[in-house]
Design an enzyme around this catalytic site. Structure first.
Site, PDB file in Angstrom:
ATOM      1  N   ASP A   1       0.864  -1.178   0.000  1.00  0.00           N
ATOM      2  CA  ASP A   1       0.000   0.000   0.000  1.00  0.00           C
ATOM      3  C   ASP A   1       0.909   1.239   0.000  1.00  0.00           C
ATOM      4  OD1 ASP A   1       0.782   0.494   2.627  1.00  0.00           O
ATOM      5  OD2 ASP A   1      -1.246   0.415   3.468  1.00  0.00           O
TER       6      ASP A   1
ATOM      7  N   CYS B   1       2.861  -3.049   4.041  1.00  0.00           N
ATOM      8  CA  CYS B   1       2.059  -1.865   4.352  1.00  0.00           C
ATOM      9  C   CYS B   1       2.836  -1.089   5.408  1.00  0.00           C
ATOM     10  CB  CYS B   1       0.645  -2.231   4.775  1.00  0.00           C
ATOM     11  SG  CYS B   1       0.466  -3.046   6.374  1.00  0.00           S
TER      12      CYS B   1
ATOM     13  N   THR C   1       2.802  -0.927   8.703  1.00  0.00           N
ATOM     14  CA  THR C   1       3.293  -1.775   9.797  1.00  0.00           C
ATOM     15  C   THR C   1       3.490  -3.227   9.384  1.00  0.00           C
ATOM     16  OG1 THR C   1       1.030  -2.268  10.433  1.00  0.00           O
ATOM     17  CG2 THR C   1       2.091  -0.388  11.546  1.00  0.00           C
TER      18      THR C   1
ATOM     19  N   HIS D   1       9.266 -23.638   9.831  1.00  0.00           N
ATOM     20  CA  HIS D   1       8.147 -24.234  10.562  1.00  0.00           C
ATOM     21  C   HIS D   1       6.789 -24.005   9.899  1.00  0.00           C
ATOM     22  CE1 HIS D   1      10.316 -24.491  14.755  1.00  0.00           C
ATOM     23  NE2 HIS D   1      11.007 -25.046  13.779  1.00  0.00           N
TER      24      HIS D   1
ATOM     25  N   HIS E   1       5.743 -30.261  11.359  1.00  0.00           N
ATOM     26  CA  HIS E   1       5.313 -28.927  10.934  1.00  0.00           C
ATOM     27  C   HIS E   1       4.280 -29.013   9.805  1.00  0.00           C
ATOM     28  CE1 HIS E   1       8.286 -27.339  13.604  1.00  0.00           C
ATOM     29  NE2 HIS E   1       9.247 -28.018  12.988  1.00  0.00           N
TER      30      HIS E   1
HETATM   31  C1  RB5 Z   1      -2.081   3.069   6.180  1.00  0.00           C
HETATM   32  O1  RB5 Z   1      -2.099   4.370   6.691  1.00  0.00           O
HETATM   33  C2  RB5 Z   1      -1.733   2.090   7.266  1.00  0.00           C
HETATM   34  O2  RB5 Z   1      -2.801   1.953   8.146  1.00  0.00           O
HETATM   35  C3  RB5 Z   1      -1.356   0.759   6.652  1.00  0.00           C
HETATM   36  O3  RB5 Z   1      -0.265   0.943   5.815  1.00  0.00           O
HETATM   37  C4  RB5 Z   1      -0.943  -0.324   7.623  1.00  0.00           C
HETATM   38  O4  RB5 Z   1       0.034   0.135   8.504  1.00  0.00           O
HETATM   39  C5  RB5 Z   1      -2.042  -1.004   8.309  1.00  0.00           C
HETATM   40  O5  RB5 Z   1      -1.871  -1.951   9.095  1.00  0.00           O
END
Ligand code: RB5
Length: 144
Positions: A7, A64, A66, A97, A132
């Site tokens: 993203d 993304c 996080t 695993h 596993h």
């Molecule tokens: C986008 O702003 C952010 O929420 C997305 O990239 C991600 O971190 C969501 O888990």
């Protein structure tokens, strides 16, 4: 061949990892996104899985901000085993695993060098099978 998608929160890290993989002679299918325009990460997870699910790829990479949202979304899809990898140890175990077919990372969490090292740890590990595999079979039995 490896397929990847991110993203807006990780398109820069995607570019770094794509270049890194290509520098090792890997073929990469980059499904976007390519700029900071806001998109919804579940759409990216679905798009990348549709490619991984063809069987043409070694694995997929989802990114993304996080890595959390896109890995949660990915693991709602039947067949996917998406591991959110935060360090080299978890990346190696994700292969050994869990035989993850997709890994997720966070562009706002990991610096480029650590992300490359995590990717190496995943790619250099081997699935151990045995008990596993039984556990993986039970994971997919939960989908029914
Ligand atoms: C986008 O702003 C952010 O929420 C997305 O990239 C991600 O971190 C969501 O888990």
């Amino acid at each position: 061949m490896i397929v990847m998608g991110s993203d807006h929160g990780a398109y820069e890290l995607k570019g770094v990892l794509k270049a890194y993989l290509e520098s090792q002679g890997k073929e990469v299918n980059d499904l976007g996104v390519y700029d900071a325009t806001s998109v919804d990460y579940p759409d990216i997870a679905e798009k990348v899985w549709n490619e991984v699910n063809t069987g043409k790829y070694e694995f997929g990479i989802l990114l993304c901000g996080t890595g959390i949202g896109i890995s949660i979304a990915a693991n709602k899809i039947d067949g996917i085993r998406c591991a959110l990898v935060l360090n080299e140890y978890s990346a190696a175990k994700a292969k050994q695993h869990n035989n993850a077919n997709v890994i997720a990372m966070g562009g706002r969490v990991l610096g480029p060098d650590l992300a490359k090292s995590i990717l190496d740890a995943f790619m250099n590990a081997e699935f151990e099978g045995g008990r596993h595999q039984n556990r993986i079979d039970k994971i997919h039995a939960l989908e029914k």
